[in-house]
Each structure stands twice: as C-alpha cells, then as structure tokens.
Design a protein around this motif. Structure first.
Motif, PDB file in Angstrom:
ATOM      1  N   ALA A 128      40.749   4.909 -21.501  1.00 34.21           N
ATOM      2  CA  ALA A 128      40.788   3.574 -22.107  1.00 34.21           C
ATOM      3  C   ALA A 128      42.116   2.899 -21.757  1.00 34.21           C
ATOM      4  N   ASP A 244      41.213  -6.947 -28.013  1.00 30.36           N
ATOM      5  CA  ASP A 244      40.492  -6.694 -26.763  1.00 30.36           C
ATOM      6  C   ASP A 244      40.499  -5.202 -26.411  1.00 30.36           C
ATOM      7  N   ASP A 246      38.955  -1.329 -25.628  1.00 29.62           N
ATOM      8  CA  ASP A 246      37.791  -0.758 -24.938  1.00 29.62           C
ATOM      9  C   ASP A 246      37.317   0.562 -25.518  1.00 29.62           C
ATOM     10  N   SER A 266      28.058   2.808 -34.984  1.00 25.95           N
ATOM     11  CA  SER A 266      27.694   2.184 -33.712  1.00 25.95           C
ATOM     12  C   SER A 266      26.603   1.132 -33.909  1.00 25.95           C
ATOM     13  N   ARG A 270      27.020  -2.891 -33.145  1.00 20.96           N
ATOM     14  CA  ARG A 270      26.196  -3.664 -32.205  1.00 20.96           C
ATOM     15  C   ARG A 270      25.622  -4.909 -32.885  1.00 20.96           C
ATOM     16  N   SER A 276      30.596 -10.492 -25.063  1.00 16.67           N
ATOM     17  CA  SER A 276      30.524  -9.383 -24.105  1.00 16.67           C
ATOM     18  C   SER A 276      31.800  -8.554 -24.099  1.00 16.67           C
ATOM     19  N   TYR A 277      32.962  -9.171 -24.341  1.00 19.51           N
ATOM     20  CA  TYR A 277      34.194  -8.365 -24.322  1.00 19.51           C
ATOM     21  C   TYR A 277      34.256  -7.419 -25.516  1.00 19.51           C
ATOM     22  N   ARG A 279      31.334  -6.110 -26.855  1.00 17.17           N
ATOM     23  CA  ARG A 279      30.233  -5.165 -26.688  1.00 17.17           C
ATOM     24  C   ARG A 279      30.530  -4.076 -25.677  1.00 17.17           C
ATOM     25  N   ARG A 280      31.581  -4.269 -24.865  1.00 13.60           N
ATOM     26  CA  ARG A 280      31.912  -3.201 -23.909  1.00 13.60           C
ATOM     27  C   ARG A 280      32.673  -2.064 -24.593  1.00 13.60           C
ATOM     28  N   LEU A 281      33.111  -2.271 -25.839  1.00 11.53           N
ATOM     29  CA  LEU A 281      33.856  -1.220 -26.545  1.00 11.53           C
ATOM     30  C   LEU A 281      32.953  -0.014 -26.800  1.00 11.53           C
ATOM     31  N   ARG A 282      33.476   1.185 -26.536  1.00 11.34           N
ATOM     32  CA  ARG A 282      32.701   2.388 -26.860  1.00 11.34           C
ATOM     33  C   ARG A 282      33.295   3.030 -28.113  1.00 11.34           C
TER      34      ARG A 282
END
Ligand SMILES: [Zn+2]
Length: 323
Positions: A128, A244, A246, A266, A270, A276-277, A279-282
């Motif tokens: 990350a 921001d 990840d 999770s 969602r 989108s920035y 939603r890319r987080l895991r």
C-alpha cells in the motif's frame, strides 16, 4: 552485541512486551512479556524497567535506539503518556525515563500507530502507499501511514478512529463524545449491545464468546457484528475520503473473529463508498500476531521509520532527530 540492534517495547493495560530487533532488517529477536501491575505508577515503571533489562542485559551492549508503543492519550512533544488503562501514569515522562535507563534515544508513539506501521512494513499492509491500521479490542484504536510515513500529528494521537463519530445521535462515549465508532465496534460494546438485544451469553461474556455464538447462528450476535462492521466502515470511509487511502488493515483481538467482522465491514463500506478513488481501497485482516505488529512498528520507528518523530537524548531538553 556485534550487530547493531534496536529495542522495541509495547506497553498495554494488561501486558507489556519487548524484543530486540535488527537495525537493518527489522527482524524481532525473542519476545519477552510481563503482566502490567495494577498498582502505582512506580510499580508499573519498575516492572517495565525489569522487562527492558531482561531484554537488553548481558547482550554485550545496549540498543542503538528504543521504539515504544503505548496506549493513549499521550503527548509526544512532551514525551509523556496518560494511558486510560494504566491509571498510575498521568503525564508520566515515559520517554525521558527510558532514555535515562537505556542511555539510548527513544521514540514514543501510540500503540495503534506502531501496529499500523508494523502492518505496513511487514504485514497485511505491504504494497500500500497510504494505509489505515485499526486495532479493535477493548477499545478501537488506529494509525495512519501516509505516503509511506507514519503520521502521528503534533501530539501523537492522529488516526484514532475509535473516536470518530459513526452515529451522531448515538450513545455517550467515555471520551466525552457521543456515537463514537468505539461505542459500537469495541469488543465490550458489541457484547453489551448483544446482551441488551436478548443474547444469552455466559457470565462475563467476551467478544470471543460472541464470535462463537455468531458462528453458531445467534441472530443477536450476528447483528452485533453487523453493527460493528457498519461503524468501522463509516470510519474507514471518512478516513479514505480525507486521506486517499488504498488499504485498511483490521487487527486486535476482535480481528480473530475473521470473516464475522471482515465481511460486514466490507459490505457496508461498498454501500457507503461511491467514488472510484474510495472503492479501490482494500479492507483486510491483520497477518501478524499480537504483540508482533506493534513491536515491529516500534522497531521500525527506532530504526528511523518515523522521519518526523523527534527524540530526546539523555541530556534533559536536548532534542535530536531520530537516528
Ligand atoms: Zn469517544
């Protein structure tokens, strides 16, 4: 000691742990632990000094530097700690005491910040760029690694996700606020709310009991995990929107419930995260054991992983950069 090494210390309300670590590779030596005394501040210090001596004594030389993770609140500028769960320490000059005892420069950080850095460097946060580490146990703590650096803030309390608001009309929190993430997602608050909803837990039920009940299909227990996951997701979305991120790594005792806490977190994330920035987080569970994550982070800080941290040398008032 022929190889330069740092000393990593993790202080908790129940236990304290310490280990030497390689200055370059960050690998931990044997971890030594002791119970945290319930007595006076002096008793806690004597016990910690004994632990440090057991870790460093007879090794042919002291550590090059010391990294210490301690529960908050704290003031890293002053080098003092006032952990909620160690009543004997209020404004306790932990940094100066350890520096004096070991003769080595000492870096102090919140224990959840240390755990976040440990995850980022050695655990589930690897790869990350910017990451939130969350520790869910008797409270909810957190730490932020931004662009590869631990961000502690001016007083060392940055990233404390447990006291972000998840429910503006919610219950009062012991911190003085209301509706904090911690009032919904800490182990004791999950248990309390499940019992209020009719769950018949054993006397003195813990989050581990609640996890067993949820795994067996108890609707009240499952609802408690869902509520906790929703609160954590709210906090993660806030943090991700602002910084921001990840990755978010969930550790602490409640993380041992595995999918029971990960899946609702999770799922709610969602629902909340539209851009989108975000939603890319895991969101992942820790891959390290306790107190390994915090010790690895403390070792990393001592070895220079916290470029913004200031350390106090043995001479009172004389500050230098971390080694
Ligand atoms: Zn609070």
């Amino acid at each position: 000691m022929t190889v330069p090494a740092v000393l990593a210390v993790d202080i908790g309300g129940t236990k304290m742990a310490a280990a030497m670590a390689g200055l370059r590779n960050g690998r931990l030596g044997p971890v030594i632990t002791t119970m945290t005394p319930r007595g006076s501040g002096d008793d806690v210090w004597e016990s910690l000094a004994g632990l440090i001596h057991a870790c460093t004594g007879g090794a042919g030389g002291g550590p090059a530097a010391v990294g210490v993770g301690c529960p908050g609140p704290m003031n890293t500028e002053a080098g003092t700690v006032s952990p909620v769960n160690i009543p004997g320490w209020r404004g306790f000059p932990l940094q100066a005491r350890i520096t004096e005892f070991t003769g080595a420069p000492t870096v102090l950080a919140n224990d959840a910040c240390c755990a976040a850095l440990g995850e980022y460097r050695h655990g589930a946060g690897r790869g990350a760029t910017s990451m939130l580490g969350i520790v869910v146990s008797t409270g909810v703590g957190g730490g932020l690694v931004l662009d590869g650096r631990l961000y502690q803030g001016p007083t060392g309390n940055a990233g404390h996700l447990g006291h972000a608001v998840a429910d503006p009309g919610g219950d009062p929190c012991p911190c003085g606020g209301r509706g904090c993430v911690e009032t919904l997602a800490s182990g004791p608050s999950m248990v309390r709310r499940a019992l209020q909803a009719g769950w018949r837990g054993p006397p003195g039920a813990t989050a581990a009991d609640l996890a067993r009940a949820a795994a067996a299909g108890s609707p009240e227990a499952l609802e408690a995990f869902d509520r906790a996951g929703r609160a954590l997701a709210t906090g993660i979305v806030w943090a991700a929107a602002l910084a921001d991120l990840d990755a978010a790594v969930i550790g602490g005792g409640v993380a041992s419930a595995g999918d029971l806490i990960l899946k609702p977190t999770s799922r709610h994330f969602r629902r909340y995260a539209g851009l989108s920035y975000l939603r890319r987080l895991r969101i992942v569970l820790t891959s390290l054991r306790q107190p390994e994550a915090a010790l690895l982070g403390a070792a990393s800080l001592a070895a220079g992983g916290g470029p913004l941290s200031r350390v106090r040398t043995a001479r009172a008032g004389d500050e230098t950069r971390a080694p």
